[in-house]
Write an enzyme that holds these catalytic residues in place. Structure first.
Site, mmCIF file in Angstrom:
data_model
loop_
_atom_site.group_PDB
_atom_site.id
_atom_site.type_symbol
_atom_site.label_atom_id
_atom_site.label_comp_id
_atom_site.label_asym_id
_atom_site.label_seq_id
_atom_site.Cartn_x
_atom_site.Cartn_y
_atom_site.Cartn_z
ATOM 1 N N CYS A 22 1.407 5.096 3.212
ATOM 2 C CA CYS A 22 0.617 3.884 2.989
ATOM 3 C C CYS A 22 -0.237 3.577 4.212
ATOM 4 C CB CYS A 22 1.544 2.709 2.668
ATOM 5 S SG CYS A 22 2.425 2.952 1.093
ATOM 6 N N GLU A 29 -1.418 -6.149 4.004
ATOM 7 C CA GLU A 29 -1.104 -5.636 5.341
ATOM 8 C C GLU A 29 -2.176 -6.055 6.341
ATOM 9 O OE1 GLU A 29 1.551 -4.259 6.323
ATOM 10 O OE2 GLU A 29 2.529 -3.804 4.402
#
Lengths: 212, 212, 212, 212
Positions: B147, B80
């Site tokens: 998350c 990410e």
């Protein structure tokens, strides 16, 4: 001794590789007791794919024909339920067949049945694949490209010849190798695709034994 | 000796399993020369996930924090790029967190930065994953569920503490085990997810060495 | 009298049309009591899009900046939550910007904040869109292409100037006109996209009135 | 005077609405010179849908049968190419039919043809839809749920009766009304779905005239 004819395809649509081509090589290394596996690589050309396959069916008189193809974008190994008497490349499609053909709404065999259901034990194969830890589902359309042409031709020839051979088509998702350049493409490792083909062959042989 | 903190999550959303839970167990079996890997399983609860993680960061003072989570539906391993200072569960979402929370547009830390870019070497990790034959891509959103909460908390705490630890988050696609009941779900084998985590840790360690 | 700056983009990626270009023309035909709508068509070029926009912000000193862009593949009108300080065109992308640029992992403004949350009332807009019968959802990523570049530039300039202007970005799905050649592309009629923009402007004006 | 039988379905799968139910009401308000449109709402129950439809076909002796159904997730209006002699609800499906039936691999009519191609002028309809600005594509699978059951039953009954009536099935995407609670669902406005049905009926009537 059983004769099984297993087919794959050459690459198409601009891809360098087709995972079913490598499957033909790797499955020949496997042994299936009581059976001989014949592999055949088919051209991705309307008509030619069918002609090449039916010649081999006529010559070998196999007990079963298991055709394999790539369905990039699918997430699971998908035995096909039905072949349709039509060839069609949608107007906006990125590519035609490897000879550039883009038929529209044409029959595979004029006067042939509209559809032909797979005679392979597709539910049995699907369940065995899942039991082996391989994502699987029965698909209700093989598209109207070369894969459907091939599946229809196999089922139609067998039906016309009066043979009791089983036949059908299994679509495989992209291999992870194929997905490396297209990270949005679902994929499974080539080794899992190989395992899937092995399971499909084993289940087909088991079905033949039980029907004997 | 490097200290690495690697985290996973318990199952959520009605699933029996979370592949990152098994990753925590399997990665402990691996050895990384010059490094100690600490694993931590986090709860899928807003706030709690962050508190549990930052306590461990404070205690361990790790050189790097690599958080792992499941992104069912993705086709590739996706480091990410950024964490966002927001918690949100869309109105139509099938489930909230494991305590039933469904925040809407709430900040993770009031007054905190709007976004925090990963400090893990995400491009290096992505390229090493592909070189290892694993589908990978950098993701530009970790969502606004647990998350993202976890990733934001790690980056924010490290930044506030003045530490130079690297931190970030890697989303993993569903494992094939998870996909067996949902054949439309893209998946990769658990063993490939494990290999991906090993690559990500190795690249993080290499980055730490080069920055020394 | 309120000044609103509303922007769209020229076509890109090989498309003949961009529905946000037609939106700029059609929204000028609408009247919003107490407000003047200034429209601006931006180039699909990294950097240039931001420069052109910030010049206009400096000149007009608008009360709000509402940027519009196309997100082909989306199914709903999606106000964006955050802009990220990064420009990136993935390695496998079909096209770069209209000048052929394909930046990788570059900041929009070196030293700028990692992320900037929209200051437009995005939840209010989303709810008003749905109340008007228009599919809508808040999006958590504007990508890292021109749209994000534009949104970041607007928010960053306004923040640096000390202005209290509201700013943000709304992504629109393909228009049905665009989808005619790509029947797999989700779309909404251009008239509904126009209605959506009208709702977004009205809600922005109402928010400005309430904050007065 | 032509008799056309046009059918829709009641809601299913937990939805409050089915856009094809509203289509039956709205199409009755339209007039088609030289033709009488009979509408019929069918139950979403295996077997019952077919029985109700074939009774009406026997009674009305229509010149054409145009069945309409919802295919949530599709992006375009999709005339179906073929009906398959099978009923199947996949193991993981969220719902069965409205009576709770979940058949697996069962034939619609034992001994019936494996597949039956639509006799409606589907290519003509698709092209006219696009010319009218409505996203459209021919679909190669109607699934194996109620829609396929209905289409197969119509084609099979007409074929067996020796009639020359045209028959087929058109799948419609979700209406925007349906998509309001599910912003990830592609949709088109109900008014565009209505226009699409009007085009399909007109083209069917034109085809009947030309074949006279």
């Amino acid at each position: 001794m059983r004769n099984l004819l297993v087919t794959g395809f050459e690459p198409f649509g601009g891809s360098r590789i087709n995972p079913t081509e490598a499957l033909m090589a790797s499955i020949r290394e496997e042994s299936f007791p009581g059976a001989v596996i014949h592999t055949l690589l088919l051209p991705v050309v309307f008509g030619d794919c069918a002609e090449r396959l039916t010649q081999e069916i006529d010559r070998l008189q196999p007990d079963a024909v298991l055709c394999c193809g790539l369905a990039a974008g699918r997430t699971a190994v998908t035995p096909e339920r039905i072949a349709v008497n039509a060839m069609d490349v949608p107007a906006g499609a990125a590519y035609g067949d490897n000879a550039g053909n883009r038929p529209q709404d044409e029959p595979i065999r004029a006067g042939g049945p509209d559809g032909l259901l797979a005679t392979l034990p597709i539910r049995r194969i699907e369940q065995a694949l899942r039991a082996a830890g391989i994502p699987a589902a029965i698909s209700d359309t093989a598209g109207l490209f070369i894969c459907n042409n091939t599946m229809y031709a196999a089922l139609d020839r067998i039906r016309q010849s009066g043979s009791h051979a089983l036949a059908g088509f299994i679509h495989f998702p992209a291999s992870t190798e194929l997905a490396l350049d297209k990270p949005g493409l679902p994929s499974l490792p080539q080794s899992m695709l190989h395992d899937a083909l092995r399971v499909a062959i084993s289940q087909t042989l088991a079905e033949l034994d039980e029907r004997r």
